[in-house]
Design a protein around this motif. Sequence first.
Motif, PDB file in Angstrom:
ATOM      1  N   VAL A  77       0.844  -1.188   0.000  1.00 17.06           N
ATOM      2  CA  VAL A  77       0.000   0.000   0.000  1.00 17.06           C
ATOM      3  C   VAL A  77       0.885   1.245   0.000  1.00 17.06           C
ATOM      4  O   VAL A  77       1.682   1.448   0.903  1.00 17.06           O
ATOM      5  CB  VAL A  77      -0.940   0.000   1.236  1.00 17.06           C
ATOM      6  CG1 VAL A  77      -1.791   1.262   1.258  1.00 17.06           C
ATOM      7  CG2 VAL A  77      -1.804  -1.252   1.262  1.00 17.06           C
ATOM      8  N   SER A  78       0.727   2.077  -1.038  1.00 21.98           N
ATOM      9  CA  SER A  78       1.494   3.326  -1.134  1.00 21.98           C
ATOM     10  C   SER A  78       0.749   4.480  -0.481  1.00 21.98           C
ATOM     11  O   SER A  78       1.297   5.198   0.340  1.00 21.98           O
ATOM     12  CB  SER A  78       1.759   3.676  -2.601  1.00 21.98           C
ATOM     13  OG  SER A  78       2.520   2.683  -3.220  1.00 21.98           O
ATOM     14  N   ALA A  79      -0.497   4.665  -0.869  1.00 22.81           N
ATOM     15  CA  ALA A  79      -1.315   5.767  -0.339  1.00 22.81           C
ATOM     16  C   ALA A  79      -2.768   5.293  -0.312  1.00 22.81           C
ATOM     17  O   ALA A  79      -3.192   4.540  -1.176  1.00 22.81           O
ATOM     18  CB  ALA A  79      -1.171   7.010  -1.215  1.00 22.81           C
ATOM     19  N   THR A  80      -3.513   5.751   0.674  1.00 24.45           N
ATOM     20  CA  THR A  80      -4.881   5.273   0.838  1.00 24.45           C
ATOM     21  C   THR A  80      -5.918   6.364   0.582  1.00 24.45           C
ATOM     22  O   THR A  80      -5.693   7.529   0.864  1.00 24.45           O
ATOM     23  CB  THR A  80      -5.108   4.717   2.249  1.00 24.45           C
ATOM     24  OG1 THR A  80      -4.911   5.768   3.189  1.00 24.45           O
ATOM     25  CG2 THR A  80      -4.164   3.576   2.553  1.00 24.45           C
ATOM     26  N   ALA A  81      -7.049   5.944   0.052  1.00 27.72           N
ATOM     27  CA  ALA A  81      -8.215   6.814  -0.091  1.00 27.72           C
ATOM     28  C   ALA A  81      -9.278   6.372   0.913  1.00 27.72           C
ATOM     29  O   ALA A  81     -10.009   7.183   1.451  1.00 27.72           O
ATOM     30  CB  ALA A  81      -8.770   6.755  -1.510  1.00 27.72           C
ATOM     31  N   LYS A  82      -9.349   5.049   1.150  1.00 26.76           N
ATOM     32  CA  LYS A  82     -10.288   4.474   2.115  1.00 26.76           C
ATOM     33  C   LYS A  82      -9.601   3.238   2.684  1.00 26.76           C
ATOM     34  O   LYS A  82      -9.191   2.352   1.940  1.00 26.76           O
ATOM     35  CB  LYS A  82     -11.588   4.073   1.408  1.00 26.76           C
ATOM     36  CG  LYS A  82     -12.624   3.425   2.303  1.00 26.76           C
ATOM     37  CD  LYS A  82     -13.867   3.057   1.488  1.00 26.76           C
ATOM     38  CE  LYS A  82     -14.939   2.403   2.337  1.00 26.76           C
ATOM     39  NZ  LYS A  82     -16.120   2.038   1.529  1.00 26.76           N
ATOM     40  N   THR A  83      -9.465   3.185   3.997  1.00 26.72           N
ATOM     41  CA  THR A  83      -8.746   2.065   4.588  1.00 26.72           C
ATOM     42  C   THR A  83      -9.315   1.724   5.951  1.00 26.72           C
ATOM     43  O   THR A  83     -10.267   2.346   6.413  1.00 26.72           O
ATOM     44  CB  THR A  83      -7.228   2.351   4.664  1.00 26.72           C
ATOM     45  OG1 THR A  83      -6.533   1.144   4.981  1.00 26.72           O
ATOM     46  CG2 THR A  83      -6.903   3.413   5.686  1.00 26.72           C
ATOM     47  N   ASP A  84      -8.718   0.725   6.568  1.00 26.81           N
ATOM     48  CA  ASP A  84      -9.051   0.348   7.933  1.00 26.81           C
ATOM     49  C   ASP A  84      -7.747   0.332   8.734  1.00 26.81           C
ATOM     50  O   ASP A  84      -6.671   0.573   8.183  1.00 26.81           O
ATOM     51  CB  ASP A  84      -9.780  -0.994   7.975  1.00 26.81           C
ATOM     52  CG  ASP A  84      -8.981  -2.120   7.329  1.00 26.81           C
ATOM     53  OD1 ASP A  84      -7.734  -2.040   7.271  1.00 26.81           O
ATOM     54  OD2 ASP A  84      -9.598  -3.088   6.879  1.00 26.81           O
ATOM     55  N   ALA A  85      -7.829   0.042  10.002  1.00 23.32           N
ATOM     56  CA  ALA A  85      -6.645   0.093  10.870  1.00 23.32           C
ATOM     57  C   ALA A  85      -5.569  -0.908  10.460  1.00 23.32           C
ATOM     58  O   ALA A  85      -4.390  -0.698  10.725  1.00 23.32           O
ATOM     59  CB  ALA A  85      -7.070  -0.149  12.319  1.00 23.32           C
ATOM     60  N   SER A  86      -5.950  -1.986   9.791  1.00 24.06           N
ATOM     61  CA  SER A  86      -4.995  -3.033   9.418  1.00 24.06           C
ATOM     62  C   SER A  86      -4.262  -2.779   8.105  1.00 24.06           C
ATOM     63  O   SER A  86      -3.336  -3.513   7.778  1.00 24.06           O
ATOM     64  CB  SER A  86      -5.720  -4.377   9.310  1.00 24.06           C
ATOM     65  OG  SER A  86      -6.314  -4.723  10.526  1.00 24.06           O
ATOM     66  N   HIS A  87      -4.669  -1.770   7.339  1.00 22.04           N
ATOM     67  CA  HIS A  87      -4.097  -1.577   6.001  1.00 22.04           C
ATOM     68  C   HIS A  87      -3.663  -0.139   5.732  1.00 22.04           C
ATOM     69  O   HIS A  87      -4.061   0.448   4.724  1.00 22.04           O
ATOM     70  CB  HIS A  87      -5.098  -2.058   4.946  1.00 22.04           C
ATOM     71  CG  HIS A  87      -5.481  -3.481   5.136  1.00 22.04           C
ATOM     72  ND1 HIS A  87      -6.633  -3.857   5.789  1.00 22.04           N
ATOM     73  CD2 HIS A  87      -4.839  -4.626   4.806  1.00 22.04           C
ATOM     74  CE1 HIS A  87      -6.685  -5.167   5.845  1.00 22.04           C
ATOM     75  NE2 HIS A  87      -5.621  -5.661   5.257  1.00 22.04           N
ATOM     76  N   PRO A  88      -2.807   0.432   6.600  1.00 21.97           N
ATOM     77  CA  PRO A  88      -2.317   1.791   6.335  1.00 21.97           C
ATOM     78  C   PRO A  88      -1.230   1.772   5.255  1.00 21.97           C
ATOM     79  O   PRO A  88      -0.778   0.695   4.841  1.00 21.97           O
ATOM     80  CB  PRO A  88      -1.729   2.196   7.687  1.00 21.97           C
ATOM     81  CG  PRO A  88      -1.220   0.899   8.251  1.00 21.97           C
ATOM     82  CD  PRO A  88      -2.254  -0.132   7.814  1.00 21.97           C
ATOM     83  N   ALA A  89      -0.811   2.946   4.825  1.00 16.12           N
ATOM     84  CA  ALA A  89       0.306   3.037   3.877  1.00 16.12           C
ATOM     85  C   ALA A  89       1.503   2.305   4.478  1.00 16.12           C
ATOM     86  O   ALA A  89       1.765   2.390   5.673  1.00 16.12           O
ATOM     87  CB  ALA A  89       0.633   4.495   3.605  1.00 16.12           C
ATOM     88  N   GLY A  90       2.195   1.541   3.637  1.00 17.39           N
ATOM     89  CA  GLY A  90       3.348   0.767   4.077  1.00 17.39           C
ATOM     90  C   GLY A  90       3.020  -0.682   4.390  1.00 17.39           C
ATOM     91  O   GLY A  90       3.915  -1.523   4.445  1.00 17.39           O
TER      92      GLY A  90
END
Length: 185
Positions: A77-90
């Motif tokens: 994951v480089s940058a997020t538009a919609k995510t949850d706590a388990s899938h942040p950038a990086g």
Amino acid sequence: MNRTITVAAAAGVLTLSAIALTGCSSPHSAGSRVELYDSVPALAADSSIVFSGIVQDQKTANDIPGGSEFTLSTVEVSATAKTDASHPAGSTVVVRQHGSAGNPGPGAMLEQGKTYLLYLSPSGLDGELASQFSVTGGTAGVYESKQNTAARNAAVTESTLFTKAPSDEGDDLPASLTLEDALKG
């Protein structure tokens, strides 16, 4: 005579129900899609996570009894538009697609080393496979960066342009999007 009509009507309803259910697809079967998308907000609403990322690794698996081959792409994951706590950038996400390089599935396959804007939904599978994701709407949720390799491996910005993956499934979505427009179109 009324009993005959009632029995015939009941049989007809059961037949139509069976036909309707046959068109539904599950995460591990081939079939027609239940929903076609005509807006980015609808696609985003049906997705658990929306992000840009680079496919770091791929492997094929035949890990569902009675199923066929799947390609498992590990996407950073480089940058997020919609995510949850388990899938942040990086973080990384495993994307599950029906088919493989030697036996293509119904849609465009992710390719190792390429950068994508992805709309994903949980796989709906059990056990270890439950942490994997599927592309929302078949190929509807795949947009690819057309930048050259050096630029593609650089950081994705809000204005990086992603182009819709080839598809003939009937969705009516924009031909290109940026991360900034990933939820609103």
